[in-house]
Design a protein around this motif. Structure first.
Motif, PDB file in Angstrom:
ATOM      1  N   ARG A   1       1.990   1.359  10.135  1.00  0.00           N
ATOM      2  CA  ARG A   1       1.143   0.514   9.281  1.00  0.00           C
ATOM      3  C   ARG A   1       0.322   1.378   8.321  1.00  0.00           C
ATOM      4  N   GLU A   2      -0.158   2.518   8.829  1.00  0.00           N
ATOM      5  CA  GLU A   2      -0.875   3.440   7.937  1.00  0.00           C
ATOM      6  C   GLU A   2       0.055   3.975   6.845  1.00  0.00           C
TER       7      GLU A   2
ATOM      8  N   ARG B   1       0.520   1.324   4.204  1.00  0.00           N
ATOM      9  CA  ARG B   1      -0.640   1.255   3.318  1.00  0.00           C
ATOM     10  C   ARG B   1      -0.606   2.389   2.290  1.00  0.00           C
TER      11      ARG B   1
ATOM     12  N   GLU C   1      -0.209   2.171  -1.872  1.00  0.00           N
ATOM     13  CA  GLU C   1      -1.164   2.761  -2.809  1.00  0.00           C
ATOM     14  C   GLU C   1      -0.439   3.507  -3.926  1.00  0.00           C
TER      15      GLU C   1
ATOM     16  N   VAL D   1      -3.602  -5.223   8.027  1.00  0.00           N
ATOM     17  CA  VAL D   1      -2.890  -4.986   6.767  1.00  0.00           C
ATOM     18  C   VAL D   1      -3.164  -6.023   5.684  1.00  0.00           C
TER      19      VAL D   1
ATOM     20  N   THR E   1      -4.511  -8.858   2.937  1.00  0.00           N
ATOM     21  CA  THR E   1      -5.612  -9.298   2.071  1.00  0.00           C
ATOM     22  C   THR E   1      -5.774 -10.817   2.163  1.00  0.00           C
TER      23      THR E   1
ATOM     24  N   PRO F   1      -9.784  -6.103   3.488  1.00  0.00           N
ATOM     25  CA  PRO F   1      -9.001  -5.138   4.251  1.00  0.00           C
ATOM     26  C   PRO F   1      -9.779  -3.902   4.653  1.00  0.00           C
TER      27      PRO F   1
ATOM     28  N   PHE G   1     -10.004  -3.231   8.571  1.00  0.00           N
ATOM     29  CA  PHE G   1      -9.239  -2.071   9.021  1.00  0.00           C
ATOM     30  C   PHE G   1     -10.151  -1.039   9.677  1.00  0.00           C
TER      31      PHE G   1
END
Length: 233
Positions: A167-168, A171, A175, A194, A196, A216, A220
């Protein structure tokens, strides 16, 4: 792509092996905004995967329409199963949606580097752990620079530590390569990490029971600190 408008007047699955016909959606409407990370949350069997397949154009047996405002998006799809071809190398699997040639190969190799698997480019899927296979599937979904990313429980069956790392990674990839995301899960904690925006589906036919925005950054950070153990949107 700026927005998706989904209008499903009716979606049914025919009776199979003497079982009843199943009505999945009726008068179902959903709008997805540009660059939104929308999580579809709900129990198994409600129609979340069916909804992704309709948006992707893989399921056309329904009454209604899916409208994309602006140009038709490039769509990447990460499935529950990584769906890697066992007779192709990791690099060849990632390069599958690209034109043949050195440019496609270079793009696939660069994306493998982004998910931390450049050193396994020549390996075959059977040599990889499940977590590594899911990284390859992520690389294949991102290599086309999708405008819209459809993700159907892409981290299921992983232990929590590996799922969290992926999941990181997701993300971080978003980006660098922004996209609109529709992400299916039945895990509220994963949704909060995760999203929005979280849309919770319930019932038969499926309906939107809750539709809430998520901050988020706040959610998070709270989950990482362990101050959010379980929460429902």
């Amino acid at each position: 792509m700026s927005e998706i408008r989904i209008d499903i007047r009716e979606k049914r699955f025919a009776a199979v092996a003497g079982g009843p016909e199943r009505l999945v959606f009726r008068d179902f409407r959903l709008e997805v905004r540009d660059r939104e990370f929308l999580v579809l949350l709900g129990a198994s069997g409600l129609g979340k995967t069916t909804l992704l397949n309709i948006v992707a154009g893989l399921d056309t047996a329904f009454t209604g329409r899916v409208n994309f405002s602006g140009t038709k998006p490039r769509i990447g799809y990460a499935f529950q199963n990584p769906r890697l071809l066992p007779w192709r190398t990791v690099l060849e699997n990632v390069a599958l949606p690209l034109p043949e040639g050195e440019a496609g190969r270079a793009s696939a190799l660069a994306m493998l580097a982004e998910v931390g698997l450049a050193d396994l480019a020549g390996a075959y899927p059977e040599r990889l752990s499940l977590g590594q296979q899911r990284r390859v599937a992520l690389a294949r979904a991102f290599v086309i620079a999708p405008d819209l990313l459809l993700m159907d429980e892409p981290f299921v069956s992983l232990d929590e530590a590996n799922a969290f790392r992926l999941r990181e990674l997701l993300r971080a990839l978003l980006e660098r390569h922004p996209a609109t995301v529709m992400f299916v899960t039945h895990d509220r904690r994963e949704a909060l990490e995760v999203a929005t925006r979280i849309v919770t589906l319930e019932g038969t036919p499926a309906r939107i029971a809750r539709d809430v925005p998520v901050d988020p950054a706040v959610r998070f950070d709270a989950i990482r600190r362990g101050t959010v153990k379980k929460a429902a949107p």
